[in-house]
Design an enzyme around this catalytic site. Sequence first.
Site, PDB file in Angstrom:
ATOM      1  N   ILE A 100       0.824  -1.206   0.000  1.00 13.94           N
ATOM      2  CA  ILE A 100       0.000   0.000   0.000  1.00 13.94           C
ATOM      3  C   ILE A 100       0.863   1.264   0.000  1.00 13.94           C
ATOM      4  O   ILE A 100       1.856   1.346   0.722  1.00 13.94           O
ATOM      5  CB  ILE A 100      -0.935   0.013   1.225  1.00 13.94           C
ATOM      6  CG1 ILE A 100      -1.970  -1.116   1.121  1.00 13.94           C
ATOM      7  CG2 ILE A 100      -1.661   1.345   1.367  1.00 13.94           C
ATOM      8  CD1 ILE A 100      -2.841  -1.257   2.354  1.00 13.94           C
ATOM      9  N   ASP A 159      -1.925 -10.057  -0.634  1.00 12.38           N
ATOM     10  CA  ASP A 159      -3.364 -10.093  -0.927  1.00 12.38           C
ATOM     11  C   ASP A 159      -3.586 -10.367  -2.409  1.00 12.38           C
ATOM     12  O   ASP A 159      -4.457 -11.154  -2.788  1.00 12.38           O
ATOM     13  CB  ASP A 159      -4.009  -8.751  -0.564  1.00 12.38           C
ATOM     14  CG  ASP A 159      -3.993  -8.461   0.922  1.00 12.38           C
ATOM     15  OD1 ASP A 159      -4.648  -9.190   1.680  1.00 12.38           O
ATOM     16  OD2 ASP A 159      -3.330  -7.488   1.329  1.00 12.38           O
ATOM     17  N   GLU A 179       0.925  -6.122   7.539  1.00 12.74           N
ATOM     18  CA  GLU A 179      -0.082  -5.233   8.122  1.00 12.74           C
ATOM     19  C   GLU A 179       0.049  -5.027   9.630  1.00 12.74           C
ATOM     20  O   GLU A 179      -0.209  -3.924  10.131  1.00 12.74           O
ATOM     21  CB  GLU A 179      -1.485  -5.759   7.774  1.00 12.74           C
ATOM     22  CG  GLU A 179      -1.934  -5.454   6.350  1.00 12.74           C
ATOM     23  CD  GLU A 179      -1.342  -6.389   5.310  1.00 12.74           C
ATOM     24  OE1 GLU A 179      -1.667  -6.243   4.119  1.00 12.74           O
ATOM     25  OE2 GLU A 179      -0.542  -7.281   5.681  1.00 12.74           O
TER      26      GLU A 179
END
Length: 310
Positions: A100, A159, A179
Amino acid sequence: MLSALFRSALPKYGRVVLPAQASVRNMSSSDGPASPYATLAVSRPAESVTHVELHRPKKLNAMNKAFWREMVECFNEIADDQDCRVVVVSGAGKMFTAGIDLMDMAGDMLQPEGDDTARISWNVRKLIARYQETFSVIEKCPKPVVVAVHGACIGGGVDLITACDIRLCTQDAWFQVKEVDIGLAADVGTLQRLPKVIGSRSLVNELALTARKMYADEAKSSGLVSRVFPDKEAMMAGALEMAGEMAARSPVAVQGTKLNLLYSRDHSVAEGLDYMATWNMSMLQTQDVMKAAQAAMEKRSPKEALFSKL
């Protein structure tokens, strides 16, 4: 849109798939993403094979707002593209993805809209569901998706790859469920799909709870990837060769196999068999069965049969 783009830009290849090494050169996108995407470079390196490359190399292919939207648009296009039978996904530059893009995503994540707790929570839930679709759309795509990982595959990258059908990597690849290091539980697919990919629940828990790195050899032995290659060029050649094998076979058979494998993963054996019987009561009524059988009787490869688009 993608079909029109490819038809205007690429020659007709006939039934012969390009040699793997030559096609790898065609998969290079050093000049940047082709329209219409800003974060993805999409090409057709061989007949019926679509290559989707994460393409923010200067940002280590970090996943910004545009990426989360464009992946859905891209794979919805691919799902309806009759000229595509197999997809290869890879990353440009030094690594597959850094995960991310925290700087770009901070606004959505840290300042959600809403007048009170209920409305803020409602909007956060919608936001998370939208991000989940970015990778679920890969799994929903009826075309097999081969992902080729080099270097780091961090956070959102895990993911992404767990939503793909076949995972390959280079010897220098490593994987990290990142995460917990940034104060949250992975919420767009890893915790749901990784346990189905890796047989050991203990190993999944260890990776998710400690955020430790998993390197290529362990990824292979645990079942996260099926093949490890010495370098990216060899991996991309292998990915393209594998994609060509699938693309040359009946799309009715290949896409039906993917859909039923996914159904069986999430249902009992009895339910899977019942679904399979219902599926094949119509799908067996295809000319592809006779074409493949004729090729076998004539001692020809099934790849030599000509199958209609699907």
